[in-house]
Write a protein that holds these residues in place. Sequence first.
Motif, PDB file in Angstrom:
ATOM      1  N   LEU A  54      -7.987   7.247 -61.142  1.00  0.00           N
ATOM      2  CA  LEU A  54      -7.993   5.818 -61.410  1.00  0.00           C
ATOM      3  C   LEU A  54      -9.397   5.336 -61.757  1.00  0.00           C
ATOM      4  O   LEU A  54      -9.583   4.539 -62.685  1.00  0.00           O
ATOM      5  CB  LEU A  54      -7.443   5.053 -60.208  1.00  0.00           C
ATOM      6  CG  LEU A  54      -7.382   3.532 -60.364  1.00  0.00           C
ATOM      7  CD1 LEU A  54      -6.465   3.147 -61.516  1.00  0.00           C
ATOM      8  CD2 LEU A  54      -6.903   2.880 -59.074  1.00  0.00           C
ATOM      9  N   MET A  55     -10.415   5.806 -61.025  1.00  0.00           N
ATOM     10  CA  MET A  55     -11.786   5.392 -61.309  1.00  0.00           C
ATOM     11  C   MET A  55     -12.217   5.843 -62.699  1.00  0.00           C
ATOM     12  O   MET A  55     -12.916   5.105 -63.419  1.00  0.00           O
ATOM     13  CB  MET A  55     -12.732   5.942 -60.239  1.00  0.00           C
ATOM     14  CG  MET A  55     -12.563   5.284 -58.874  1.00  0.00           C
ATOM     15  SD  MET A  55     -13.861   5.709 -57.684  1.00  0.00           S
ATOM     16  CE  MET A  55     -13.515   7.449 -57.424  1.00  0.00           C
ATOM     17  N   GLN A  56     -11.825   7.040 -63.100  1.00  0.00           N
ATOM     18  CA  GLN A  56     -12.175   7.515 -64.438  1.00  0.00           C
ATOM     19  C   GLN A  56     -11.487   6.696 -65.523  1.00  0.00           C
ATOM     20  O   GLN A  56     -12.102   6.357 -66.543  1.00  0.00           O
ATOM     21  CB  GLN A  56     -11.812   8.997 -64.567  1.00  0.00           C
ATOM     22  CG  GLN A  56     -12.674   9.914 -63.717  1.00  0.00           C
ATOM     23  CD  GLN A  56     -12.268  11.369 -63.825  1.00  0.00           C
ATOM     24  OE1 GLN A  56     -11.274  11.699 -64.460  1.00  0.00           O
ATOM     25  NE2 GLN A  56     -13.034  12.245 -63.197  1.00  0.00           N
ATOM     26  N   LEU A  57     -10.237   6.332 -65.319  1.00  0.00           N
ATOM     27  CA  LEU A  57      -9.527   5.523 -66.313  1.00  0.00           C
ATOM     28  C   LEU A  57     -10.055   4.091 -66.347  1.00  0.00           C
ATOM     29  O   LEU A  57     -10.060   3.457 -67.409  1.00  0.00           O
ATOM     30  CB  LEU A  57      -8.024   5.530 -66.008  1.00  0.00           C
ATOM     31  CG  LEU A  57      -7.307   6.865 -66.239  1.00  0.00           C
ATOM     32  CD1 LEU A  57      -5.852   6.767 -65.805  1.00  0.00           C
ATOM     33  CD2 LEU A  57      -7.390   7.280 -67.702  1.00  0.00           C
ATOM     34  N   LEU A  58     -10.492   3.580 -65.213  1.00  0.00           N
ATOM     35  CA  LEU A  58     -11.046   2.225 -65.187  1.00  0.00           C
ATOM     36  C   LEU A  58     -12.336   2.126 -65.993  1.00  0.00           C
ATOM     37  O   LEU A  58     -12.664   1.052 -66.520  1.00  0.00           O
ATOM     38  CB  LEU A  58     -11.303   1.785 -63.748  1.00  0.00           C
ATOM     39  CG  LEU A  58     -10.076   1.390 -62.926  1.00  0.00           C
ATOM     40  CD1 LEU A  58     -10.445   1.161 -61.473  1.00  0.00           C
ATOM     41  CD2 LEU A  58      -9.422   0.138 -63.503  1.00  0.00           C
ATOM     42  N   THR A  59     -13.083   3.222 -66.081  1.00  0.00           N
ATOM     43  CA  THR A  59     -14.299   3.215 -66.890  1.00  0.00           C
ATOM     44  C   THR A  59     -14.024   3.553 -68.347  1.00  0.00           C
ATOM     45  O   THR A  59     -14.863   3.275 -69.210  1.00  0.00           O
ATOM     46  CB  THR A  59     -15.315   4.229 -66.331  1.00  0.00           C
ATOM     47  OG1 THR A  59     -14.712   5.537 -66.271  1.00  0.00           O
ATOM     48  CG2 THR A  59     -15.758   3.837 -64.933  1.00  0.00           C
ATOM     49  N   ALA A  60     -12.855   4.137 -68.642  1.00  0.00           N
ATOM     50  CA  ALA A  60     -12.534   4.534 -70.013  1.00  0.00           C
ATOM     51  C   ALA A  60     -11.731   3.476 -70.755  1.00  0.00           C
ATOM     52  O   ALA A  60     -11.866   3.339 -71.979  1.00  0.00           O
ATOM     53  CB  ALA A  60     -11.758   5.858 -70.010  1.00  0.00           C
ATOM     54  N   ILE A  61     -10.901   2.720 -70.053  1.00  0.00           N
ATOM     55  CA  ILE A  61     -10.039   1.712 -70.670  1.00  0.00           C
ATOM     56  C   ILE A  61     -10.610   0.330 -70.355  1.00  0.00           C
ATOM     57  O   ILE A  61     -10.956   0.058 -69.204  1.00  0.00           O
ATOM     58  CB  ILE A  61      -8.590   1.828 -70.142  1.00  0.00           C
ATOM     59  CG1 ILE A  61      -8.031   3.219 -70.440  1.00  0.00           C
ATOM     60  CG2 ILE A  61      -7.703   0.755 -70.752  1.00  0.00           C
ATOM     61  CD1 ILE A  61      -6.651   3.460 -69.850  1.00  0.00           C
ATOM     62  N   PRO A  62     -10.734  -0.556 -71.367  1.00  0.00           N
ATOM     63  CA  PRO A  62     -11.271  -1.900 -71.109  1.00  0.00           C
ATOM     64  C   PRO A  62     -10.502  -2.612 -69.998  1.00  0.00           C
ATOM     65  O   PRO A  62      -9.282  -2.489 -69.878  1.00  0.00           O
ATOM     66  CB  PRO A  62     -11.091  -2.613 -72.459  1.00  0.00           C
ATOM     67  CG  PRO A  62     -11.064  -1.510 -73.468  1.00  0.00           C
ATOM     68  CD  PRO A  62     -10.410  -0.346 -72.797  1.00  0.00           C
ATOM     69  N   LEU A  63     -11.226  -3.375 -69.186  1.00  0.00           N
ATOM     70  CA  LEU A  63     -10.629  -4.011 -68.021  1.00  0.00           C
ATOM     71  C   LEU A  63      -9.556  -5.027 -68.400  1.00  0.00           C
ATOM     72  O   LEU A  63      -8.600  -5.227 -67.654  1.00  0.00           O
ATOM     73  CB  LEU A  63     -11.716  -4.693 -67.182  1.00  0.00           C
ATOM     74  CG  LEU A  63     -12.745  -3.765 -66.530  1.00  0.00           C
ATOM     75  CD1 LEU A  63     -13.738  -4.561 -65.713  1.00  0.00           C
ATOM     76  CD2 LEU A  63     -12.064  -2.721 -65.663  1.00  0.00           C
ATOM     77  N   GLU A  64      -9.699  -5.675 -69.578  1.00  0.00           N
ATOM     78  CA  GLU A  64      -8.680  -6.651 -69.975  1.00  0.00           C
ATOM     79  C   GLU A  64      -7.348  -5.992 -70.287  1.00  0.00           C
ATOM     80  O   GLU A  64      -6.314  -6.665 -70.341  1.00  0.00           O
ATOM     81  CB  GLU A  64      -9.155  -7.464 -71.180  1.00  0.00           C
ATOM     82  CG  GLU A  64      -9.525  -6.644 -72.386  1.00  0.00           C
ATOM     83  CD  GLU A  64     -11.001  -6.283 -72.415  1.00  0.00           C
ATOM     84  OE1 GLU A  64     -11.503  -5.922 -73.486  1.00  0.00           O
ATOM     85  OE2 GLU A  64     -11.651  -6.380 -71.347  1.00  0.00           O
ATOM     86  N   SER A  65      -7.350  -4.668 -70.484  1.00  0.00           N
ATOM     87  CA  SER A  65      -6.108  -3.946 -70.761  1.00  0.00           C
ATOM     88  C   SER A  65      -5.396  -3.495 -69.496  1.00  0.00           C
ATOM     89  O   SER A  65      -4.420  -2.746 -69.570  1.00  0.00           O
ATOM     90  CB  SER A  65      -6.397  -2.728 -71.648  1.00  0.00           C
ATOM     91  OG  SER A  65      -6.907  -3.121 -72.908  1.00  0.00           O
TER      92      SER A  65
END
Length: 490
Positions: free
Chosen positions: A392-403
Amino acid sequence: MALAFFFALLAQRVSFVGDELDAETLERMRQREVFLQEQMTQQWLYIENLEKSRMGIRALLFSPLSYWKIWNVILFLVLLFCFTRKIYKKFQDIRSSTDEESSVSKMEQQEPEQQQEEEEDLLFADLIWPVRTHQTNCREVHLLFSSLIDICQNILVDTFYPVPECPIGVGSVYEGWYPAENIPVFCLLVPLMAPHGHVFRLDLGTTGQLPARNSRIRVHLECTCGREQQMGMRCFLHSSKKQLRNQHPSLLKELCTDSYLDVEKTARWFQALIKDAWDRMRFPEECELNVEESGRSCRLSVTDFYKQVFLVNILFGVQQDNTDIFLSSQEIEAGKIPSTTWPQSCAVAEVKFFQHVATRAEESNFYVRYMQVCAYILAGLNFSTCELKTMLMQLLTAIPLESWQGKYFLQRMDDILHYLRCCVEVNRLNHFFIGNEDVPAEIILPQEFRASKPLNLFEYLVNSPVRQKQALEEVDELQDRLASLLIYGK
């Protein structure tokens, strides 16, 4: 005319009878006839004049009336023209002002629409999985034990025990994703500082192993000569036993084993210390604190005035330099580990990461929903919550937060499970804080963490095709559980 004819006829009749009347009577009758004719003539003149006067009055009345109608029409047309011109001018002013403020008006119109869409998105996600956390109780528990730690510090004045600092809330409850229907265990990490005349030196154990699993905390005595009066103590290194007789013993003799700080001794000492601090606060009789026996931590149950019970687990840690990494008393595996072992812990860094994400997102606790759903469908499988949190932490840094807003909930859950499958297929899931360039700068890490090669958390799958196959089957099971949750709500 009728009267004239009557009187003429009467005159003729009288003339016919004239033989019998005298001359004087006839004369009066002729005079009377003349008088009547004059009167008749005057009456006709009066009637004619009256008719003429009436015609004049009508002319006087109807003539200005006709002119009034004409002027009224003209006045109406003039007013209509003025009114039309005024409206046209007003329209031109509005049109020009609209051109200047078009961008502002569009933004003002979009704001309520955008707010409505966000509310609808949040409602959609809440229908699937409503977020319920223990944040209120987290604050109350943290406030209570911050007060208890303050009392502990006063108790430890003029002693040489470790000095406890303000506790730090760590773990799933303080991160917000612990299931609300389960009984929470509030986990607090209490940093320990070396007392006067002592120094903590961190021994990280095996070189190159990160995070260090067999690290230890070596206690050294330091010279306090020249500062004895200021520190209110004698130097342990350069004072005789006789001089040290009236001074509290050093930490080496109380909580250490072979010069290393002992976790189990520290836990027993802190259990007694926190109990003493509780008694000094003089809570009402309805409030209770019970200490449970634990080898590497301090497990407590606190009963408040309303008979509500809070389970608290206090861990101890020593900060590595000025970073967010601690050597802690937390158990890293089920097996028995030496009492002088303090493994490296990233618990504080994880809490800071989620706080960092929350401050930059429109919905501060949006990630909680994803963690709770994943933890729910993960129950009973071999994947750990640590591995789930790492993804989850890796995806939170890879995908924009507004998404990550509510309307994208299904897409992001699909991304999480798809990413898990990819990691299992290639037998690799990198540690988030070790060898990762995408860690936010606000999180302070040791230099060896940033300079090291990425650590593979799926190393146990590399040489085990059987375990890899089992992991892929569990990924399929997770997808089925997610589909069941979305369809049946369980």
